[in-house]
Design an enzyme around this catalytic site. Sequence first.
Site, PDB file in Angstrom:
ATOM      1  N   LYS A  33       9.811  85.750  32.262  1.00  0.00           N
ATOM      2  CA  LYS A  33      10.486  86.471  33.338  1.00  0.00           C
ATOM      3  C   LYS A  33      11.418  85.519  34.078  1.00  0.00           C
ATOM      4  O   LYS A  33      11.013  84.434  34.505  1.00  0.00           O
ATOM      5  CB  LYS A  33       9.476  87.061  34.326  1.00  0.00           C
ATOM      6  CG  LYS A  33      10.130  87.837  35.474  1.00  0.00           C
ATOM      7  CD  LYS A  33       9.110  88.513  36.360  1.00  0.00           C
ATOM      8  CE  LYS A  33       8.524  87.600  37.412  1.00  0.00           C
ATOM      9  NZ  LYS A  33       9.470  87.344  38.538  1.00  0.00           N
ATOM     10  N   ASP A  58      14.184  90.004  36.254  1.00  0.00           N
ATOM     11  CA  ASP A  58      13.580  90.625  37.434  1.00  0.00           C
ATOM     12  C   ASP A  58      14.536  90.509  38.615  1.00  0.00           C
ATOM     13  O   ASP A  58      14.417  89.610  39.452  1.00  0.00           O
ATOM     14  CB  ASP A  58      12.243  89.932  37.736  1.00  0.00           C
ATOM     15  CG  ASP A  58      11.483  90.596  38.871  1.00  0.00           C
ATOM     16  OD1 ASP A  58      11.778  91.758  39.188  1.00  0.00           O
ATOM     17  OD2 ASP A  58      10.583  89.939  39.425  1.00  0.00           O
ATOM     18  N   LYS A  90      15.419  93.384  40.610  1.00  0.00           N
ATOM     19  CA  LYS A  90      15.101  94.418  41.608  1.00  0.00           C
ATOM     20  C   LYS A  90      16.380  95.055  42.160  1.00  0.00           C
ATOM     21  O   LYS A  90      16.636  95.050  43.364  1.00  0.00           O
ATOM     22  CB  LYS A  90      14.253  93.823  42.733  1.00  0.00           C
ATOM     23  CG  LYS A  90      12.908  93.287  42.245  1.00  0.00           C
ATOM     24  CD  LYS A  90      12.087  92.746  43.390  1.00  0.00           C
ATOM     25  CE  LYS A  90      10.764  92.194  42.911  1.00  0.00           C
ATOM     26  NZ  LYS A  90      10.890  90.956  42.100  1.00  0.00           N
ATOM     27  N   HIS A 125      19.061  97.519  43.608  1.00  0.00           N
ATOM     28  CA  HIS A 125      19.026  98.672  44.521  1.00  0.00           C
ATOM     29  C   HIS A 125      20.362  98.737  45.245  1.00  0.00           C
ATOM     30  O   HIS A 125      20.723  97.825  45.980  1.00  0.00           O
ATOM     31  CB  HIS A 125      17.884  98.545  45.520  1.00  0.00           C
ATOM     32  CG  HIS A 125      17.751  99.737  46.429  1.00  0.00           C
ATOM     33  ND1 HIS A 125      17.725 101.037  45.948  1.00  0.00           N
ATOM     34  CD2 HIS A 125      17.637  99.827  47.773  1.00  0.00           C
ATOM     35  CE1 HIS A 125      17.592 101.862  46.967  1.00  0.00           C
ATOM     36  NE2 HIS A 125      17.546 101.160  48.075  1.00  0.00           N
ATOM     37  N   ASP A 126      21.101  99.820  44.990  1.00  0.00           N
ATOM     38  CA  ASP A 126      22.423  99.979  45.582  1.00  0.00           C
ATOM     39  C   ASP A 126      22.801 101.442  45.398  1.00  0.00           C
ATOM     40  O   ASP A 126      21.963 102.260  44.988  1.00  0.00           O
ATOM     41  CB  ASP A 126      23.431  99.051  44.887  1.00  0.00           C
ATOM     42  CG  ASP A 126      24.561  98.610  45.812  1.00  0.00           C
ATOM     43  OD1 ASP A 126      25.171  99.503  46.451  1.00  0.00           O
ATOM     44  OD2 ASP A 126      24.831  97.399  45.895  1.00  0.00           O
ATOM     45  N   THR A 137       3.665  93.322  45.739  1.00  0.00           N
ATOM     46  CA  THR A 137       2.266  92.907  45.806  1.00  0.00           C
ATOM     47  C   THR A 137       1.963  92.052  47.031  1.00  0.00           C
ATOM     48  O   THR A 137       0.794  91.771  47.310  1.00  0.00           O
ATOM     49  CB  THR A 137       1.845  92.144  44.537  1.00  0.00           C
ATOM     50  OG1 THR A 137       2.774  91.076  44.308  1.00  0.00           O
ATOM     51  CG2 THR A 137       1.811  93.061  43.333  1.00  0.00           C
ATOM     52  N   ARG A 153       2.713  81.013  39.088  1.00  0.00           N
ATOM     53  CA  ARG A 153       2.189  79.744  39.571  1.00  0.00           C
ATOM     54  C   ARG A 153       0.890  79.279  38.908  1.00  0.00           C
ATOM     55  O   ARG A 153       0.739  78.069  38.679  1.00  0.00           O
ATOM     56  CB  ARG A 153       2.041  79.808  41.095  1.00  0.00           C
ATOM     57  CG  ARG A 153       3.386  79.630  41.809  1.00  0.00           C
ATOM     58  CD  ARG A 153       3.338  80.004  43.257  1.00  0.00           C
ATOM     59  NE  ARG A 153       3.307  81.457  43.447  1.00  0.00           N
ATOM     60  CZ  ARG A 153       3.492  82.059  44.618  1.00  0.00           C
ATOM     61  NH1 ARG A 153       3.714  81.330  45.706  1.00  0.00           N
ATOM     62  NH2 ARG A 153       3.459  83.369  44.719  1.00  0.00           N
TER      63      ARG A 153
END
Length: 233
Positions: free
Chosen positions: A36, A63, A65, A67-68, A118, A209
């Site tokens: 990713k 990744d 995300k 949004h528009d 999350t 991580r």
Amino acid sequence: MHDANRDKLIVALDLPDATKARAMIERLGDAVTFYKIGMELAYGGGFALVDELARAGKHIFLDLKLHDIGHTVEKATAQIARLGVRFVTVHAFPQTLAAAARGARGSALQVLGVTVMTSYDDSDLVTAGYRLNVRELVALRARQAKEAGIAGLILSPEELKATRALVGADLLLVTPGVRPAGAALDDQKRVATPSDALKRGANHLVVGRPIISAPDPHAAALAIQKEIAEVCA
């Protein structure tokens, strides 16, 4: 022969630049088949890694995300589809989902809708002005994603079981917030172990991580692959 279960682990390259990411990919070697690239790395030269990973036979999850307004999301998704990545994320608002579905149409790109981050819990949603709690909002986003015709959802392990019951086998469920037993939670609030997440219905596990910050990242990845193989045998 390719073992599809190995693709269930997606390692998040949450690193500041492409040089550090290349070094980590080298360390992980054949323990990882799916990577990713998130916003930090993407804006730190990570887009150059997409072609390199594809040539190495790896799967790529971008990744971003998105949004528009619908037109922008549709065109951006169509551009991403040309890069040869497997997954891209958008925020799971109905107009955004529908636009991304249009942009990916006819390509191999699979769109994943981000339901509730999350790092959020019910109180965070209240502060943000939502009238629904986490479980209610995830269920609403799941129904909207199914209606939009996208490939799947990003959601925490806590909502996996109920969402799988709601959507059946129609949607991919991809979960971050996966921590091996004993690992630090960091900024995640809704987490599970790899085996628990798979048993609740996850198709893919995103782990960052606990692998890339481990003393031996290769061994850490292999340990999770072993846990996946045992659950999926």
